[in-house]
Design a protein around this motif. Structure first.
Motif, PDB file in Angstrom:
ATOM      1  N   LYS A  98      17.716   5.738   5.238  1.00 33.10           N
ATOM      2  CA  LYS A  98      16.579   6.617   5.457  1.00 33.10           C
ATOM      3  C   LYS A  98      15.295   5.838   5.165  1.00 33.10           C
ATOM      4  N   ILE A  99      14.207   6.254   5.814  1.00 35.72           N
ATOM      5  CA  ILE A  99      12.909   5.613   5.632  1.00 35.72           C
ATOM      6  C   ILE A  99      11.999   6.574   4.885  1.00 35.72           C
ATOM      7  N   VAL A 100      11.429   6.096   3.781  1.00 42.11           N
ATOM      8  CA  VAL A 100      10.570   6.921   2.935  1.00 42.11           C
ATOM      9  C   VAL A 100       9.140   6.391   2.987  1.00 42.11           C
ATOM     10  N   LEU A 101       8.166   7.311   3.024  1.00 37.58           N
ATOM     11  CA  LEU A 101       6.749   6.967   2.945  1.00 37.58           C
ATOM     12  C   LEU A 101       6.171   7.598   1.689  1.00 37.58           C
ATOM     13  N   THR A 102       5.342   6.838   0.941  1.00 38.22           N
ATOM     14  CA  THR A 102       4.889   7.308  -0.372  1.00 38.22           C
ATOM     15  C   THR A 102       3.431   7.763  -0.428  1.00 38.22           C
ATOM     16  N   LYS A 103       2.707   7.705   0.674  1.00 41.51           N
ATOM     17  CA  LYS A 103       1.347   8.252   0.718  1.00 41.51           C
ATOM     18  C   LYS A 103       1.102   8.878   2.091  1.00 41.51           C
ATOM     19  N   PRO A 104       0.239   9.892   2.157  1.00 43.46           N
ATOM     20  CA  PRO A 104      -0.063  10.502   3.458  1.00 43.46           C
ATOM     21  C   PRO A 104      -0.848   9.554   4.359  1.00 43.46           C
ATOM     22  N   HIS A 161      16.559   2.357  -7.409  1.00 40.91           N
ATOM     23  CA  HIS A 161      17.374   3.007  -6.384  1.00 40.91           C
ATOM     24  C   HIS A 161      17.858   2.047  -5.288  1.00 40.91           C
ATOM     25  N   GLY A 162      17.718   0.748  -5.535  1.00 41.70           N
ATOM     26  CA  GLY A 162      18.323  -0.239  -4.642  1.00 41.70           C
ATOM     27  C   GLY A 162      17.740  -0.278  -3.247  1.00 41.70           C
ATOM     28  N   ALA A 163      16.427  -0.359  -3.132  1.00 45.49           N
ATOM     29  CA  ALA A 163      15.784  -0.412  -1.813  1.00 45.49           C
ATOM     30  C   ALA A 163      16.255  -1.630  -1.026  1.00 45.49           C
ATOM     31  N   HIS A 164      16.378  -1.448   0.286  1.00 53.24           N
ATOM     32  CA  HIS A 164      16.854  -2.520   1.166  1.00 53.24           C
ATOM     33  C   HIS A 164      15.713  -3.285   1.837  1.00 53.24           C
ATOM     34  N   ALA A 165      14.550  -2.652   1.963  1.00 53.45           N
ATOM     35  CA  ALA A 165      13.406  -3.295   2.614  1.00 53.45           C
ATOM     36  C   ALA A 165      12.186  -2.408   2.409  1.00 53.45           C
ATOM     37  N   ALA A 166      11.012  -3.017   2.462  1.00 49.49           N
ATOM     38  CA  ALA A 166       9.786  -2.225   2.324  1.00 49.49           C
ATOM     39  C   ALA A 166       8.590  -3.017   2.827  1.00 49.49           C
ATOM     40  N   THR A 167       7.548  -2.286   3.171  1.00 51.46           N
ATOM     41  CA  THR A 167       6.253  -2.870   3.489  1.00 51.46           C
ATOM     42  C   THR A 167       5.194  -1.859   3.083  1.00 51.46           C
ATOM     43  N   LEU A 232       6.376   1.928   2.730  1.00 50.91           N
ATOM     44  CA  LEU A 232       7.384   2.393   3.669  1.00 50.91           C
ATOM     45  C   LEU A 232       8.680   1.714   3.239  1.00 50.91           C
ATOM     46  N   VAL A 233       9.623   2.502   2.745  1.00 58.62           N
ATOM     47  CA  VAL A 233      10.789   1.958   2.044  1.00 58.62           C
ATOM     48  C   VAL A 233      12.084   2.399   2.719  1.00 58.62           C
ATOM     49  N   CYS A 234      13.011   1.460   2.916  1.00 55.49           N
ATOM     50  CA  CYS A 234      14.333   1.764   3.459  1.00 55.49           C
ATOM     51  C   CYS A 234      15.346   1.809   2.320  1.00 55.49           C
ATOM     52  N   LEU A 235      16.053   2.939   2.221  1.00 54.85           N
ATOM     53  CA  LEU A 235      17.065   3.124   1.188  1.00 54.85           C
ATOM     54  C   LEU A 235      18.276   3.826   1.789  1.00 54.85           C
ATOM     55  N   SER A 236      19.403   3.755   1.099  1.00 50.69           N
ATOM     56  CA  SER A 236      20.554   4.538   1.529  1.00 50.69           C
ATOM     57  C   SER A 236      20.177   6.009   1.499  1.00 50.69           C
ATOM     58  N   GLY A 252       3.766  11.757  -8.155  1.00 52.29           N
ATOM     59  CA  GLY A 252       3.422  11.051  -6.926  1.00 52.29           C
ATOM     60  C   GLY A 252       3.815  11.840  -5.692  1.00 52.29           C
ATOM     61  N   THR A 253       3.729  11.195  -4.555  1.00 47.12           N
ATOM     62  CA  THR A 253       4.106  11.818  -3.288  1.00 47.12           C
ATOM     63  C   THR A 253       5.109  10.920  -2.579  1.00 47.12           C
ATOM     64  N   ALA A 254       6.024  11.529  -1.848  1.00 45.53           N
ATOM     65  CA  ALA A 254       6.996  10.775  -1.048  1.00 45.53           C
ATOM     66  C   ALA A 254       7.704  11.731  -0.107  1.00 45.53           C
ATOM     67  N   TRP A 255       8.026  11.223   1.079  1.00 44.42           N
ATOM     68  CA  TRP A 255       8.717  12.013   2.091  1.00 44.42           C
ATOM     69  C   TRP A 255       9.697  11.114   2.827  1.00 44.42           C
ATOM     70  N   ILE A 256      10.827  11.674   3.228  1.00 42.69           N
ATOM     71  CA  ILE A 256      11.710  10.970   4.158  1.00 42.69           C
ATOM     72  C   ILE A 256      11.131  11.155   5.555  1.00 42.69           C
ATOM     73  N   VAL A 257      10.752  10.059   6.194  1.00 38.72           N
ATOM     74  CA  VAL A 257      10.034  10.145   7.467  1.00 38.72           C
ATOM     75  C   VAL A 257      10.809   9.575   8.642  1.00 38.72           C
ATOM     76  N   GLY A 258      11.969   8.970   8.389  1.00 35.87           N
ATOM     77  CA  GLY A 258      12.677   8.381   9.512  1.00 35.87           C
ATOM     78  C   GLY A 258      14.068   7.893   9.157  1.00 35.87           C
ATOM     79  N   ASP A 259      14.707   7.294  10.156  1.00 37.79           N
ATOM     80  CA  ASP A 259      16.074   6.798  10.027  1.00 37.79           C
ATOM     81  C   ASP A 259      16.147   5.362  10.527  1.00 37.79           C
ATOM     82  N   VAL A 260      17.042   4.618   9.917  1.00 38.81           N
ATOM     83  CA  VAL A 260      17.396   3.295  10.435  1.00 38.81           C
ATOM     84  C   VAL A 260      18.643   3.472  11.298  1.00 38.81           C
TER      85      VAL A 260
END
Length: 280
Positions: A98-104, A161-167, A232-236, A252-260
């Motif tokens: 899943k792809i998470v975003l931490t700010k609007p 939480h073992g993130a796989h990638a982020a930017t 923008l963070v990719c996690l299981s 803080g803020t965070a939302w699941i915004v997408g899928d890998v």
């Protein structure tokens, strides 16, 4: 302005999971348009903001450079000497993440609307019938709060939480930065973004501005520039839920915004993404 610059500089390291920053340099361009009296007021305030947020991040500023410039500019350089375990390489996303975003999103819209209103520009003559002055001020305040918030908590949770990638999401917008991240993956995957958290009221304003012949920020296309945006963070899938829950529990803020998903190392935004209106 100083706080925004400091947060923005540090986010490049936070996006790789680096939470202990050893040194910062402060780079300042002083506008030649400012009078001496204006400089005495403006410059100390900008420097104070930069120092305050660096202190919050636990970072010391040990140098830099100041020049006279046509525009008022502040930036910096952040460095850290790390062990391998302190770094999360941004290339391990796998299908099913899943792809998470931490700010609007929407900082460019917020700042431009506020500037148009303050200066009474021709663009404001179009926008003033689409949004109230009160909503412009609220959106600007919310964007300022977001831009001056460090991504440090998110960087720490990436390790937990073992993130796989982020930017970090900045000048190329969420689509531009997600494309860059997708291209860097080891696996043959795509990033599919289905949700856009946007500062309240800006989605409809952007749509109507286009209809009225005003500026097209390309916000819903994911191409509106952001300043000091979120990670923008990719996690299981399981880790993403926990990451979001913990970010919110810490204020803080965070939302699941997408899928890998399986693909060809690119990114796309859904034709009709879900919009989440965000207000602080």
């Amino acid at each position: 302005m100083g706080k925004v610059a400091c947060a923005n500089v540090l986010s490049d390291l936070y996006a790789m999971g680096v939470t202990e920053v050893d040194n910062m340099l402060l780079l300042l361009g002083i506008s030649k348009e400012l009078s001496n009296d204006q400089r005495k007021v403006v410059i100390p305030m900008i420097l104070e903001g930069f120092r305050d947020l660096a202190k919050e991040a636990g970072v010391t500023i040990n140098g830099g450079q100041t020049v006279v410039n046509p525009w008022m500019i502040i930036g910096g350089v952040a460095t850290s000497v790390c062990t391998r375990s302190e770094i999360i390489m941004p290339n391990q996303a796998v299908a099913g993440d899943k792809i998470v975003l931490t700010k609007p999103l929407g900082t460019q819209v917020a700042v431009n609307l506020h500037q148009w209103m303050s200066l009474g520009t021709p663009s404001w003559n179009i926008a003033k019938d689409l949004i109230s002055a009160e909503d412009v001020v609220k959106g600007y305040d919310d964007a300022t709060t977001s831009m001056t918030t460090l991504n440090l908590a998110a960087a720490r949770l990436m390790h937990k939480h073992g993130a796989h990638a982020a930017t970090d999401v900045t000048g190329f917008g969420i689509l531009g930065h997600s494309r860059n991240l997708a291209e860097f993956q080891t696996a043959e995957v795509d990033f599919s973004i289905h949700t856009l958290p946007i500062f309240a009221r800006f989605t409809e304003v952007c749509k109507q501005l286009i209809e009225k012949g005003g500026r097209n920020f390309k916000l819903l296309q994911g191409l509106s520039s952001e300043t000091s945006g979120g990670l923008l963070v990719c996690l299981s899938a399981e880790a993403a839920d926990k990451f979001v829950e913990e970010m919110r529990s810490e204020g803080g803020t965070a939302w699941i915004v997408g899928d890998v998903v399986p693909g060809n190392k690119t990114s796309r935004i859904a034709d009709n993404p879900e919009i989440i209106e965000v207000s602080y």
